[in-house]
Design a protein around this motif. Sequence first.
Motif, PDB file in Angstrom:
ATOM      1  N   ASP A   1       0.830  -1.208   0.000  1.00 50.56           N
ATOM      2  CA  ASP A   1       0.000   0.000   0.000  1.00 50.56           C
ATOM      3  C   ASP A   1       0.862   1.253   0.000  1.00 50.56           C
ATOM      4  O   ASP A   1       0.683   2.177   0.801  1.00 50.56           O
ATOM      5  CB  ASP A   1      -0.932   0.024   1.227  1.00 50.56           C
TER       6      ASP A   1
ATOM      7  N   ARG B   1      -0.707   4.785   0.001  1.00 44.27           N
ATOM      8  CA  ARG B   1      -1.325   5.157   1.277  1.00 44.27           C
ATOM      9  C   ARG B   1      -0.270   5.438   2.338  1.00 44.27           C
ATOM     10  O   ARG B   1      -0.405   6.359   3.146  1.00 44.27           O
ATOM     11  CB  ARG B   1      -2.270   4.035   1.735  1.00 44.27           C
ATOM     12  N   ARG B   2       0.815   4.647   2.345  1.00 47.48           N
ATOM     13  CA  ARG B   2       1.854   4.817   3.368  1.00 47.48           C
ATOM     14  C   ARG B   2       2.588   6.148   3.229  1.00 47.48           C
ATOM     15  O   ARG B   2       3.160   6.645   4.192  1.00 47.48           O
ATOM     16  CB  ARG B   2       2.883   3.688   3.273  1.00 47.48           C
TER      17      ARG B   2
ATOM     18  N   LYS C   1       1.369   8.919   3.107  1.00 43.97           N
ATOM     19  CA  LYS C   1       0.671   9.902   3.936  1.00 43.97           C
ATOM     20  C   LYS C   1       0.871   9.657   5.429  1.00 43.97           C
ATOM     21  O   LYS C   1       0.407  10.428   6.256  1.00 43.97           O
ATOM     22  CB  LYS C   1      -0.831   9.879   3.615  1.00 43.97           C
TER      23      LYS C   1
ATOM     24  N   VAL D   1      -9.315   2.501   9.512  1.00 44.49           N
ATOM     25  CA  VAL D   1      -8.801   3.300   8.399  1.00 44.49           C
ATOM     26  C   VAL D   1      -9.888   4.304   8.045  1.00 44.49           C
ATOM     27  O   VAL D   1     -11.033   3.926   7.776  1.00 44.49           O
ATOM     28  CB  VAL D   1      -8.469   2.415   7.178  1.00 44.49           C
TER      29      VAL D   1
ATOM     30  N   GLY E   1     -11.185   8.011   5.965  1.00 49.18           N
ATOM     31  CA  GLY E   1     -10.986   8.747   4.720  1.00 49.18           C
ATOM     32  C   GLY E   1     -12.124   9.719   4.480  1.00 49.18           C
ATOM     33  O   GLY E   1     -13.146   9.710   5.183  1.00 49.18           O
TER      34      GLY E   1
END
Length: 580
Positions: free
Chosen positions: A149, A152-153, A155, A299, A301
């Motif tokens: 990922d 995503r990582r 961030k 998680v 968002g």
Amino acid sequence: MKPLLSVSGLHVGFGRDPRANEIVHGVSFDLAAGETLAIVGESGSGKSVTALSINRLVDFGGGRITGGRIDFTRADGTAIDLAGASERELTKIRGGEIGMIFQEPMTSLNPVLTIGEQIEESFRLHRGLTGRQAKAAARDALERVRIPDAARRLKYCPHQLSGGMLQRVMIATALSCNPRLLIADEPTTALDVTVQAQIMALLAELKRETDMGMIFITHDIGLVAGIADKVMVMQAGEAVEQGSLDEILDTPRHPYTKHLLSAVPHFEAGRAARRDYSRPKTPATPALKVEGLTVRFPVTGGLLRRQTGAVHAVDGVDFDLMPGETLGIVGESGSGKSTTARAILGLVQPIRGDFTASSNDPAKPERNAVQMVFQNPYASLNPRLRVDSILAEPVVASGRKVDAEIKQRMEMLLDRVGLPRNALERYPHEFSGGQRQRLCIARALMLNPSVLVLDEAVSALDVSVQAKVLELLVDLQHDFGLAYLFVSHDMAVVERIAHRIAVVYAGQIVEIGDAAAILSDPRHSYTKSLIAAVPSIDRRREHFTLDTRQVPSLVRPLGFEPPPAEWRDIGADHRARLEA
């Protein structure tokens, strides 16, 4: 042919009078392009100071080069003496032509910036990339070191990643500009063997593509055998022996080199597994029983930061641990092994699952039955407290007073861990790394627990110190009937301490059973890859193959539940999860 790097008569000192406080005494060596020099030695030998001196980072830690030359051949063919170069010249070389991977990633990354911002900075400074190009390059850099990922990582902030993940971020940053010389200071210490093999493959691939030279600082002789062309052994600031890989490993001349080679635990595919314990055939009360342990992290968002899914860090883990038994938990960084240990201690809140621990003393509460020894002995002890106050901490936390009986127990435990009784009046900084870890073990035993959770408890120690601490743990287990939950990525260490092994992959146990059976006859594909990646002193100049398969993501949509596990029995105490 002119060498890429030539170090001659290097002297380095610290403090107000660096010549009087010399740490490195006249070290000399040459490194050609495309060549790897391994510098080995124990803590305090001067190997890291030597490495930091090459690109003059030692200047920022109070050190000074007091003698010698460091001649580096730049990309345009010109040579520069780094020992006498100006800071302006060094700024152009650091990162762009000389990359550095540090041992401790948490002290090397900015805690308030995201991972993406820190990797992008390297691309902006040295390759002129901006905006989307820098972001894309940063994502590609993370994918090269097999971080799942990756988009995503980018961030994430450093505190949101495990130690192994952070080390991969550091490696990605150092390799981003394809440096001509890479200095790697214990770059794989925090990594499991499979990721370690992939990092070695990545470094080997870059060497082939760019003719990059590498200085590899490590205490892992097996790793040295697989990657090094030359070896330099350091002791007390001096290079006591150097030569080709085969010369050093096959015919060592210096007594210290022989000592290092004999102290290294060699992986023997189960032949060195412990056989001093056998599980009772009739049902007995476990020291620790874990059923269906599940840990998930939300998680979020979107604009309102709503939960969109969950990281399935631990998914339905089951095992039991008998008194006097050691269960080794192995798996790659991010697999959930440390999260499992922390959930058992209440440091992480599981969403479901039961775990019960039986106390050695029925009069004492069950919560005191499990104690933990952490990985880093430097960070585990309060530097402002004396040892007597440190050992008293768990007693005070449990609601008891520090009386004569407690003082007597402190002295007894110091004797058992091999420390003098006057250590009670000293502070942590007055002890070596191995002695500090012994203090951590003594503190964990203050409440007479039945289970010790050891999370990478010897990985930060030198090989000779590591061997002594492992011997101490075995002796304590026999004397106190302790059960150990031993979390580690070092298969050679696990082989020597564990009676049984649980292999964890993507938050689930995929194989569990007798240590000798699993290490000699692995059945799950992940266990096979784990054992195949273990470095060995007998595997010289190994050709590491880069695995480009995607690491499975642990992020699942809301409401997702994994299918129930199906197992097959291989032996009396050996079973493996069926693979899809």
